[in-house]
Each structure stands twice: as C-alpha cells, then as structure tokens.
Design an enzyme around this catalytic site. Structure first.
Site, PDB file in Angstrom:
ATOM      1  CE  LYS A  29     -10.230  -7.230   7.343  1.00 22.11           C
ATOM      2  NZ  LYS A  29      -8.974  -7.429   6.851  1.00 22.11           N
TER       3      LYS A  29
ATOM      4  CB  THR B  27      -2.222  -8.262  13.355  1.00 18.59           C
ATOM      5  OG1 THR B  27      -2.289  -7.872  14.794  1.00 18.59           O
ATOM      6  CG2 THR B  27      -2.910  -7.274  12.412  1.00 18.59           C
TER       7      THR B  27
ATOM      8  CD  GLU C  61      -7.378  -9.554  11.773  1.00 18.19           C
ATOM      9  OE1 GLU C  61      -5.960  -9.562  12.060  1.00 18.19           O
ATOM     10  OE2 GLU C  61      -7.617  -9.460  10.651  1.00 18.19           O
TER      11      GLU C  61
ATOM     12  CG  ASP D 187     -11.329  -6.567   3.822  1.00 10.87           C
ATOM     13  OD1 ASP D 187     -11.824  -5.473   3.825  1.00 10.87           O
ATOM     14  OD2 ASP D 187     -10.105  -6.957   3.581  1.00 10.87           O
ATOM     15  NE  ARG D 188     -10.089  -2.832   7.957  1.00 11.49           N
ATOM     16  CZ  ARG D 188      -9.010  -2.187   8.488  1.00 11.49           C
ATOM     17  NH1 ARG D 188      -9.313  -1.452   9.426  1.00 11.49           N
ATOM     18  NH2 ARG D 188      -7.735  -2.744   8.713  1.00 11.49           N
TER      19      ARG D 188
ATOM     20  CG  ASP E  75     -11.071  -3.879   0.985  1.00 15.52           C
ATOM     21  OD1 ASP E  75     -11.209  -3.364   1.775  1.00 15.52           O
ATOM     22  OD2 ASP E  75     -10.170  -5.211   0.738  1.00 15.52           O
TER      23      ASP E  75
ATOM     24  NE  ARG F 297      -3.795  -2.364   2.179  1.00 13.53           N
ATOM     25  CZ  ARG F 297      -4.454  -2.810   3.132  1.00 13.53           C
ATOM     26  NH1 ARG F 297      -4.742  -1.889   4.345  1.00 13.53           N
ATOM     27  NH2 ARG F 297      -5.228  -3.972   3.055  1.00 13.53           N
TER      28      ARG F 297
ATOM     29  CB  SER G 267      -8.403  -4.389  12.562  1.00 11.34           C
ATOM     30  OG  SER G 267      -8.249  -5.746  12.008  1.00 11.34           O
TER      31      SER G 267
ATOM     32  CB  SER H 111      -8.152  -2.075   2.786  1.00 13.04           C
ATOM     33  OG  SER H 111      -8.893  -2.498   4.000  1.00 13.04           O
ATOM     34  CG  HIS H 112      -8.793   0.771   6.421  1.00 17.08           C
ATOM     35  ND1 HIS H 112      -8.219  -0.489   6.039  1.00 17.08           N
ATOM     36  CD2 HIS H 112      -7.866   1.316   7.429  1.00 17.08           C
ATOM     37  CE1 HIS H 112      -6.958  -0.515   6.781  1.00 17.08           C
ATOM     38  NE2 HIS H 112      -6.710   0.370   7.533  1.00 17.08           N
TER      39      HIS H 112
ATOM     40  CG  ASP I  68     -13.118  -2.279   4.288  1.00 17.02           C
ATOM     41  OD1 ASP I  68     -13.927  -2.947   3.876  1.00 17.02           O
ATOM     42  OD2 ASP I  68     -11.735  -2.428   4.535  1.00 17.02           O
TER      43      ASP I  68
HETATM   44  C1  G16 Z   1      -5.704  -5.909   7.107  1.00 15.75           C
HETATM   45  C2  G16 Z   1      -5.635  -7.094   7.462  1.00 15.75           C
HETATM   46  C3  G16 Z   1      -6.234  -7.268   8.951  1.00 15.75           C
HETATM   47  C4  G16 Z   1      -5.425  -6.515   9.816  1.00 15.75           C
HETATM   48  C5  G16 Z   1      -5.550  -4.955   9.494  1.00 15.75           C
HETATM   49  C6  G16 Z   1      -4.829  -4.192  10.272  1.00 15.75           C
HETATM   50  O1  G16 Z   1      -6.970  -5.447   6.895  1.00 15.75           O
HETATM   51  O2  G16 Z   1      -6.145  -8.055   6.506  1.00 15.75           O
HETATM   52  O3  G16 Z   1      -5.912  -8.762   9.041  1.00 15.75           O
HETATM   53  O4  G16 Z   1      -5.861  -6.860  11.071  1.00 15.75           O
HETATM   54  O5  G16 Z   1      -5.214  -5.193   8.053  1.00 15.75           O
HETATM   55  O6  G16 Z   1      -3.594  -4.529  10.151  1.00 15.75           O
HETATM   56  P1  G16 Z   1      -2.318  -3.445  10.888  1.00 15.75           P
HETATM   57  O7  G16 Z   1      -2.774  -3.245  12.405  1.00 15.75           O
HETATM   58  O8  G16 Z   1      -1.293  -4.018  10.429  1.00 15.75           O
HETATM   59  O9  G16 Z   1      -2.935  -1.898  10.133  1.00 15.75           O
HETATM   60  P2  G16 Z   1      -7.477  -4.597   5.945  1.00 15.75           P
HETATM   61  O10 G16 Z   1      -8.857  -4.492   5.968  1.00 15.75           O
HETATM   62  O11 G16 Z   1      -6.630  -3.442   5.786  1.00 15.75           O
HETATM   63  O12 G16 Z   1      -6.886  -5.463   4.612  1.00 15.75           O
END
Ligand code: G16
Length: 555
Positions: A378, A346, A365, A282-283, A280, A22, A367, A114-115, A278
C-alpha cells in the site's frame, strides 16, 4: 574476510504477524535475537540467499542502524551478492517495493514497525518482501517461523561498520553494497503515474490549500520532494517532515487520534485538504475542512475516479479488491462498472497474487491502506496524490468543489456505507482470547443464523476463510463476522501487528441510500450496532475495558 559460524539457540515467539515480526526494541536487542530472525529469513528465500540481490531499508526508527549492520554481516555470511540500501538505511515501504521491482532484486528486508511508536522503549520490526515487491506470503513466513524454532547457528562475515551515509557503491568482502538516494526513484515513478503538471496548475490557479503531515516518519523527505519541490507549494504545506528515530515522541499512525495536530490545523487554519502518512509511509489519511474520508470510502472513490483523473489507469481497470473488514463501498463501484471485485483477509500480502495475475488494479483496507498494482505495497503518498488528482479533476468540472462535496457526490451515486472501527489496544492476551473463543462458539454455530441481536437479525455468520483464486492456498480463522438481514455487519478480529498484549478490533458497517442520512456522523447511525456487538462479545467482562483506545469514524 571469511565466514564465521556463530552458535545460537532459538527464541520463542519469532512468528511473523500480519506484516512481519514486530516486538519491543528491548526484545530485538537481546544478543542473537535479530541475527536469528534475519538468518531465518535468508534461509527461507525460495531461490536461496546465495547470489541474491536484496533491497534493505526502513523508516529509520531507533535500532535500525545496528540492525542494518547485522544484516550486512549476515548477508555476506550467506553469500548474498548485492545489497541495495537506502542512504542512512532509510527507505519508505512503498519505495522498497518499487526498488525491488525496478532493479529486479530477489527480495527485500524492511526495518519498520509501521505505525507503532519508536524509541528505546517502543517497537521495532523486520519483514521480508518477495521479488514482486510484496510482503512474503504465508508459505514463506511459515518457513521463516519454522526455521526460528530450530536454529542452532548463523553465518556472518566480520568486518568494520559500513558507512551508509554516502551514495554510491562499496563492498564488504564479496558482498557489493549500493547505497541509493531515498527519494529520487520513487518520486520519479509517481511522476509517470500521475499528471504532476495538471495537479500543479490546479493548486496554483485556485485557493485550494494543502497540508501534509509526515508525523515525523519516513515520508518527510518524500513529502517535501512532492509538495514543495514538484508542486511548488510553500513550506507551510508540510509539517512534521523531519524524520526522527522516535517520531518526535509521537505515535506515527495517521488517524483522527494520533494526527490530531493536522486535524486541528485543517479546521483552525481553514485548509482545504489535509493528509498524513505513517511511520514507514504505506498508510494514509485524507481529510478536508469538516470532512474525514473514511479509508473504506477513500479506495472506493479513487476507484470511481481513476480512469478519469489518473493517467496510469487511462487504459482501464483490471479489478478491485478490499480486505474483509473493509466496508463494501468499493464493491458498489465494481458492480456499477462491471469490474471483478475480491474480498481478501486483512494483510496487504493477499493482494499481490491477484495483481501479478493481472486481475487487480486498485485495492484498499479500512486500516488506512490504499494502493494499486504500480507496486506491491500500500502506498500512502500515492493515495494522497491520487486524491489531489481527483480534486483537480472535480474542480475542472466544477470550480470550488471541496473534499466534502466529493464525498457527498459519491454517496448520492452509490449510497453510503457507514463504517467505524473500535480498537482496544494492549489488552490482557488471555482475556482477549477468551472473548474470541466465546464469540467463535456463537458465530460459528448453525443456530446463530436467524437469532436477533436487538433489532438486527443474523443472516450469515462465521470465521472468515479465504481461498486464494490464483494459487489455491487457504487462510482460515481470519475474523469473526455476523451479517444482518438489513445488510449491516459486525466483525471481531485480533490484530496481528501489536507488540505487547493483544489488540481487539471491532468493525461495524451499515448501508444507507437515504440522502437525508448522508451527512450524518457515522457514530450516531452505528451506535445501535456497536451496542449489540459489545453486548454479545462481553468485551467489558473479558477485558475490563469500557472504552476503545482509538475510534475510526467521522470528525
Ligand atoms: C499492516 C498490514 C495491513 C493490515 C494492518 C492492520 O499494516 O500490512 O494489511 O490491514 O497491518 O493489521 P492488524 O489489524 O492485524 O493490526 P501496516 O501499515 O502496519 O504494515
């Protein structure tokens, strides 16, 4: 059309983080940058790119379109046999996972940050998923990273831009391209997991009202297909459901800070159930009037109700799991029901092996990630429909049950794990790593156990390390934790998903089985722990920050 080899030089910092690479759009749009990374992915596919089938799609954020055209040229140049691409290049992350599994593809390339916000000045991201539909494990992301450090050339086939707007088959040289509907397969799959008729009947036979907020992310069309088309709810049951390349200028992260308009609507318009997803898809975030469902509680409650409320789980639950910083609420459900329960680092990628081995059904999680073994990502909408199923089941037992009632009922059975997370976003990287070094020296020292931080006596501490029970791989340095004699915990980690500077995450947890505390605001009960965590970390001295960017807790 013939293969052209393009000379290039490596870029620094193409190391996949918690979930892919990212970076700012400006970084990805440098000449050769995206091509280098995609070539590194294709070179790292364990069974080779030659003859493979890959699913390609993302949240449609700014820069997705040129990135997909690059992927098509590179895929053709590397002998990929077939690409399955979402119409207009759009697919939610759970939908990609599902399509990889459904069509038995070799893997998939997901285009999302993602978010994180989108647009020319914000973020883009690329990640690779494996044939099980889940994010690539570290063995593969390490190969990708190694390849980015030595890359000297990439292979493409030159040709006209492919029109991604029409569903159907087309070709690009030897490469077959199937453009597929973004929503259909995924929603049809959810209909096999949940009892849509039961949910629909409940929603139409009660005054239980729903508002889903896609935050201008990819789930807009999915939300419409579910809430309006499948459940027959009015237009007013969805908001921000037209996806936009920059998420309407917002931050597509479903939490109390960034989904404030949903929170305000639920409170102000007296809505029974609010949910957001979010960028994409998944959240998820679940709220009720006057109630915030902490993600750590959410997965525990879904696990507790699953067999009763969700047809997919009628046959039984194979096991439960959570990431290390996620509260232990789900552990209590596992213990009571005799399920195996795992604690992983994580990152959703750590759940996949357990699911493939048939030892894990439901996991989550802190998150805002919740999911099951129906796919290997997720799944935001899955969680929302799971909650609607629970609300239907709870209301069948006792009409008028609210989200808050479900929470309190859970606490009465299991006690409450108070949990909160403080995020300090985009802090100076040097300051953040100095702070982590300062903490590591204390948390990993044998003398630390037995010392007192205010009223809290350290029972155990360290830097979390995980040995995968299936393949034996070891992941070290996954978060600094201190567990206290009274069962409470503090954890510090640097996020692996930011794109600029560092993001420090502080997680705090405290357990109570005193019913008089169940309705309390998480912040109040956790304040003494938070104060001690801030004191020992010297966060303010190292970073100059005196307050977090985002707090995850009760409304
Ligand atoms: C990603 C991962 C998750 C993780 C989250 C936060 O989510 O798929 O498993 O919990 O990031 O990670 P970090 O604490 O390292 O920022 P997503 O929704 O961003 O793909």
């Amino acid at each position: 059309m013939s293969v052209v080899t393009v000379q290039t030089t490596p870029f620094e910092g193409q190391k996949p983080g918690t979930s892919g690479l990212r970076k700012r759009v400006k970084v990805f749009s440098q000449q050769h940058y995206t091509e280098n990374f995609v070539q590194a992915i294709l070179s790292a596919i364990p069974t080779g790119a030659q003859g493979s089938t890959l699913v390609v799609g993302g949240d449609g954020r700014y820069f997705s379109k040129p990135a997909i055209q690059s992927i098509i040229r590179l895929a053709a140049g590397n002998g990929v046999a077939k690409l399955i691409i979402g119409q207009d290049g759009i697919l939610s992350t759970p939908a990609v996972s599902h399509l990889i599994r459904k069509y038995k593809a070799t893997g998939g390339i997901l285009l999302t940050a993602s978010h994180n916000p989108g647009g020319p000045d914000n973020d883009f991201g690329i990640k690779y998923n494996m044939e099980n539909g889940g994010p690539a494990p570290e063995s593969v992301t390490d190969r990708i990273f190694e390849s980015t450090k030595t890359i000297r050339e990439y292979r493409i086939v030159e040709g006209p831009e492919v029109d991604l707007s029409k569903i159907g088959s087309t070709s690009f040289g030897q490469l077959q391209i199937d453009i597929v509907d973004q929503v259909k397969d995924y929603v049809a799959y959810l209909a096999t997991i949940f009892d849509f008729d039961l949910i629909k009947n409940f929603l139409h036979s009660s005054d239980f009202s729903v508002r889903f907020d896609a935050l201008h992310g990819v789930t807009g069309p999915y939300g419409r297909a579910l809430f309006v088309d499948a459940f027959g709810l009015p237009e007013s049951s969805i908001q921000n459901c037209v996806p936009s390349e920059d998420f309407g200028g917002g931050h597509p992260d479903p939490n109390l800070t960034y989904a404030k308009s949903l929170v305000d609507a639920v409170e102000g318009e007296n809505i029974s159930f609010g949910a957001a997803s979010d960028g994409d898809g998944d959240r998820n975030m679940i709220i009720g009037k006057g109630a915030f469902v902490n993600p750590s509680d959410s997965v525990a409650i879904i696990a507790d109700w699953a067999q009763k409320a969700i047809p997919y789980f009628k046959g039984g639950i194979k096991g439960l799991a959570r990431s290390m910083p996620t509260s232990g609420a789900i552990d209590r459900v596992a213990k009571k029901n005799g399920y195996e329960c795992f604690e992983v680092p994580t990152g959703w990628k750590f759940f996949g092996n357990l699911m493939d081995a048939g030892r894990l059904s439901i996991c989550g999680e802190e998150s805002f990630g919740t999911g099951s073994d129906h796919i290997r990502e997720k799944d935001g909408l899955w969680a929302v429909v799971a909650w609607l199923s629970i609300m239907a089941a709870a209301n069948a037992e006792k009409a008028g049950t609210t989200v808050q009632d479900v929470l309190l009922q859970h606490y009465r059975t299991y006690g409450r794990n108070f949990f909160s997370r403080y995020d300090y976003e985009e802090v100076d990287s040097q300051g953040a790593s100095d702070m982590v070094a300062h903490l590591r020296s204390q948390f990993t020292s044998a003398d630390f156990v037995g010392t007192k931080l205010g009223q809290f006596e350290v029972a155990e501490s360290g830097d979390f390390s995980y040995t995968d029970p299936i393949d034996g791989s070891v992941s070290k340095n996954q978060g600094l934790y201190a567990t206290f004699k009274d069962g409470s915990r503090i954890i510090f980690r640097l996020s692996g998903t930011g794109s600029a500077g560092a993001t420090i995450r502080l997680y705090v947890e405290k357990y109570s089985n005193d019913p008089s505390e169940f309705g309390a605001d998480a912040q109040v009960g956790l304040k003494p722990l938070i104060d001690e965590a801030l004191k020992i970390s010297k966060l303010k001295e190292f970073t100059g920050r005196d307050k977090p960017t985002v707090i995850t807790s009760k409304v």
